[in-house]
Scaffold this active site. Structure first.
Site, PDB file in Angstrom:
ATOM      1  N   ASP A 456       0.856  -1.171   0.000  1.00 17.64           N
ATOM      2  CA  ASP A 456       0.000   0.000   0.000  1.00 17.64           C
ATOM      3  C   ASP A 456       0.898   1.229   0.000  1.00 17.64           C
ATOM      4  OD1 ASP A 456      -2.337   1.628   0.339  1.00 17.64           O
ATOM      5  OD2 ASP A 456      -1.787   1.799   2.453  1.00 17.64           O
ATOM      6  N   ASP A 641      -1.862  -0.850   5.765  1.00 19.43           N
ATOM      7  CA  ASP A 641      -2.125  -0.332   7.108  1.00 19.43           C
ATOM      8  C   ASP A 641      -3.550   0.124   7.348  1.00 19.43           C
ATOM      9  OD1 ASP A 641      -1.963   2.092   5.516  1.00 19.43           O
ATOM     10  OD2 ASP A 641      -1.738   3.164   7.420  1.00 19.43           O
ATOM     11  N   ASP A 645      -7.362  -1.673   3.551  1.00 18.96           N
ATOM     12  CA  ASP A 645      -6.410  -2.739   3.243  1.00 18.96           C
ATOM     13  C   ASP A 645      -6.762  -4.063   3.914  1.00 18.96           C
ATOM     14  OD1 ASP A 645      -4.697  -1.145   1.654  1.00 18.96           O
ATOM     15  OD2 ASP A 645      -3.787  -0.304   3.459  1.00 18.96           O
TER      16      ASP A 645
END
Length: 775
Positions: A456, A641, A645
């Site tokens: 991410d 995080d 996600d």
């Protein structure tokens, strides 16, 4: 490893079990919700000591109606029972499982009992070891005379004295094995202590027969020395496990036993940790640790947040700041408002993850369990066939019995049983030393298999804490106004603007009625009807204006006219470039999968040298991308995080999240790293791969031992004493091989070395530059 298994519970049996449940209420209170209508209760089960115990409990307990699953942790002697329902219904189900464990011969109690004070098991083992060692030395001295040629009455006298010394010593020192064996046999099953008990007692019985029949040979010295080596192996096993989980104990010790609670009327009373509830006010003096997660309500001070961020520098805290459990108050007097109970705190979550590191059923662990499960019937059959084979060949029942005893002892699968859990608990400790928490051993096995990495962007490759870039170019009154409006939002850019505007003196700020519009920004209306907006340009301005899509910007407007534009930047997370370079050196390609706009993702990908990236990806699109990679045969590690996600973290082959991640993200991830640096990813990969290699080596050592030792014992080339030495030596070798993982301390240098090597050899300016920024 159990010889028999109980059948499925009938309704009448469950009713009988549930009719005598004195602890159902207590178990219900001790359990915690884990979602999906399930509650988990952790219990101490002192009698668990081998793979047979694990296999039996994990097989039989889920047969009880309402028990979803049971997971046993051999190192901590704990069992995690997951039950359906809530409140007393879940308590009744868990109590039924407790009764079932008692029926199987396993007592249990809630954590915190007297049995957890000190280490009574180690004390008992050391006393038994000392008795066996002292007695064996004395009996050996007596045996020297027999070996030197003592005959007839003199020889019988030495044998009788040896018997008088050996008898009480064997009864006392061997009770560790006898108690376990009797418990197993009395409940219709067998474990590895049954053949050990048979071997020790049979060797002593044969020696007594030789003594009273005036025989030339007695084996009292062999019986005692056999017991000494067996106890030595068991003590080493126990000490190794205790040492491997010392990190768990040290972490748990960071939580105080209680705290001073400030009442509504200002009273101050001490309450135990379990009594603290969300909303209570806690007085925290300098030098004390935060007992539960909370928010600073009053006071200012410096706190040690190294448990959370791995940094040694103190953090200044004041009203409104979050303080996780276990953080240390260095200066000042604070009032903390509790936000979670102790068992749901950040510290409890880390302890739980550490304790779970061994309890996962990875492929290697399942293989070891399957091998151990057939041990008892196979070894007893092998010893019986050996006995009858020697009887048929020689007609000497004493020799046949001794050889059969040797087979019973030498085939003890201690090395096989230690092959996996020893490595897993040591690996979990090594990860913790590097600021990485792991949920279970299967996660380490899956990480070792990973061949592709997906990251991410915001909060993972970047710090997730944007800062205002152009504060100097904005009028103080406009910055103060923007900061005042931004205080009403939890958006990262709003937080950054509010922080930038703190302490700025401004006059005649208007009175505002403020509301947040999801996905757009904030709208504030004055009593005169003037409308201020703070958010994206399309929302704040009456006419379209293109912004700088390379960064992040927020526009402040009045009645659709621009007042100021705030531009923000998010710095690259420390170690991001080093981590990506190290992964590539290990043959793992990286990809960025972000929900952010195209331009910021492209810029970051260029800085880090990542060629594959995807922007504006929604949670479902992230999962779809991971599924596509899986269809290509990839085993993906996902590092993220945020709340968005969590589905991807769960869908990946293995996943990792920073401690700063949202609660849902941390719960979904297999690994959580506490330090700021992203180098935790290649470090975890390196430790997991080395652990995987050591497990395979341990299996090879255990198999090689059995291939050599068992035929020698069957052919009569190994006495009971030699068998005991061989069996204990195999366990020692496996443990020492596993400890190699702990002795190596170069993990944290791996990523940096990779960057330096790539920079020197390939001259990669992009990666070198991004690594420098990250550092």
């Amino acid at each position: 490893m159990s010889c028999c298994a109980a059948g499925t519970e009938s309704a009448s049996e469950l009713d009988a079990l549930r009719s005598a449940l004195p602890v159902a209420d207590e178990l219900a209170l001790a359990s915690r919700s884990i979602g999906d209508g399930l509650r988990q209760c952790d219990l101490i089960v002192p009698g668990v000591h081998c793979g047979a115990c694990i296999a039996l409990l994990e097989k039989e307990l889920p047969k009880i109606e309402g028990i979803e699953r049971a997971r046993v942790n051999l190192s901590t002697r704990r069992i995690a029972l997951v039950a359906e329902g809530e409140g007393i219904a879940a308590g009744n189900t868990i109590a039924a499982a407790v009764q079932k464990m008692h029926a199987l011969g396993y007592s249990s109690h809630l954590p915190g009992g007297e049995d957890e004070k000190g280490d009574p098991v180690l004390r008992e083992l050391l006393r038994s070891l000392a008795v066996a060692g002292f007695a064996s030395m004395n009996v050996m001295l007596l045996s020297v005379s027999v070996w030197s040629g003592a005959e007839d009455a003199t020889r019988d006298m030495f044998h009788l004295i040896s018997a008088l010394i050996a008898g009480p010593a064997i009864l006392y020192a061997g009770r560790v094995f006898y108690r376990s064996a009797w418990q197993a046999v009395s409940h219709g099953r067998a474990n590895m202590d049954v053949p050990i008990t048979l071997g020790v007692l049979l060797a002593y019985a044969i020696s007594m027969f030789e003594t009273f029949s005036h025989g030339e040979h007695a084996y009292f010295d062999a019986s005692l020395t056999l017991l000494f080596f067996l106890l030595g192996g068991r003590t080493l096993d126990h000490m190794m496990r205790e040492r491997a989980r010392s990190a768990v104990r040290n972490l748990a010790n960071l939580s105080p036993r209680g705290a001073i609670i400030v009442g509504e009327n200002g009273s101050r009373d001490f309450m135990s940790l379990d009594e603290i509830r969300p909303g209570m006010k806690i007085a925290l003096a300098a030098g004390e640790r935060t007992p539960v997660d909370g928010i600073v309500a009053e006071g200012v001070g410096d706190m040690d947040f190294s448990l959370v961020n791995g940094e040694g520098d103190p953090v200044r805290v004041e009203a409104g700041m979050e303080v996780p459990a276990g953080t240390l108050n260095l200066t000042g007097s604070l009032i903390i408002s509790a936000t979670r109970a102790a068992r749901d705190s950040f510290l409890a979550e880390m302890v739980s993850m550490m304790e779970a590191a061994e309890s996962g059923r990875a492929g290697y662990r399942r293989l070891a369990d399957r091998a151990s499960s057939i041990y008892a019937p196979v070894v007893h059959l092998l010893a019986l066939l050996t006995f009858f084979g020697w009887i048929a060949t020689t007609g000497d029942w004493r020799q046949a019995t001794l050889i059969a005893v040797s087979v019973l002892i030498i085939t003890c699968p201690c090395a096989l049983g230690l092959a996996v859990p020893v490595v897993q608990v040591i690996a979990a400790g090594r990860l913790f030393e590097n600021g990485i928490m792991v949920k279970d051993g299967s996660a380490m096995e899956r990480l070792a298999e990973a061949d592709y990495a997906v990251f991410d962007k915001t909060g993972t490759l970047t710090r997730g804490r944007p800062v205002l870039l152009n504060a100097a170019d904005i009028a103080h009154c406009d910055l103060a106004l923007g900061a005042r409006i931004a205080q009403h939002s939890l958006h990262p850019l709003s937080k950054a603007l509010a922080a930038a505007g703190q302490g700025i003196a401004a006059v005649s700020l208007p009175s505002l009625s403020i509301r947040e519009i999801a996905g757009e920004g904030l709208e504030a209306v004055t009593p005169e009807g003037r409308v201020y907006r703070l958010g994206r340009a399309g929302f704040a301005l009456s006419i379209d204006r293109d912004g700088d899509d390379a960064g992040s910007e927020v526009v402040l407007s009045r009645d659709g006219d621009e007042i100021a534009t705030f531009r923000f930047s998010d710095s690259i997370r420390a170690g991001a470039g080093a981590a990506l370079a190290s992964l590539e050196d290990r043959g793992i390609r990286a990809e960025i999968l972000s929900g952010d706009r195209e331009r910021p993702v492209a810029v970051l990908a260029g800085q880090l040298g990542v060629t594959n990236w995807l922007s504006r990806a929604r949670p479902a699109e992230k999962v779809a991308r991971l599924e596509a990679l899986r269809a290509e045969g990839r085993k993906v590690i996902m590092v993220g995080d945020g709340l968005n996600d969590a589905p991807a973290l769960s869908a990946a082959h293995v996943s990792m999240a920073p401690a700063s991640a949202a609660d849902v993200g941390r719960q979904a991830a297999d690994f959580v790293f506490l330090h700021e640096s992203l180098e935790a990813v290649p470090v975890a990969l390196s430790i997991s791969r080395r652990a995987n290699r050591l497990i395979r080596q341990n299996f090879a050592l255990a198999i090689l031992y059995n291939l050599i030792a068992v035929p020698l014992a069957i052919l009569g080339h190994a006495s009971p004493l030699v068998a005991a030495v061989a069996m204990s030596s195999s366990s020692v070798i496996v443990v020492l091989n596993s400890m190699r993982l702990k002795w190596r301390h170069s993990d944290t240098k791996l990523a940096v070395d990779a960057v330096e090597r790539r920079t020197r050899d390939a001259g990669s300016a992009t990666i070198a530059g991004s690594a420098g920024v990250a550092a």
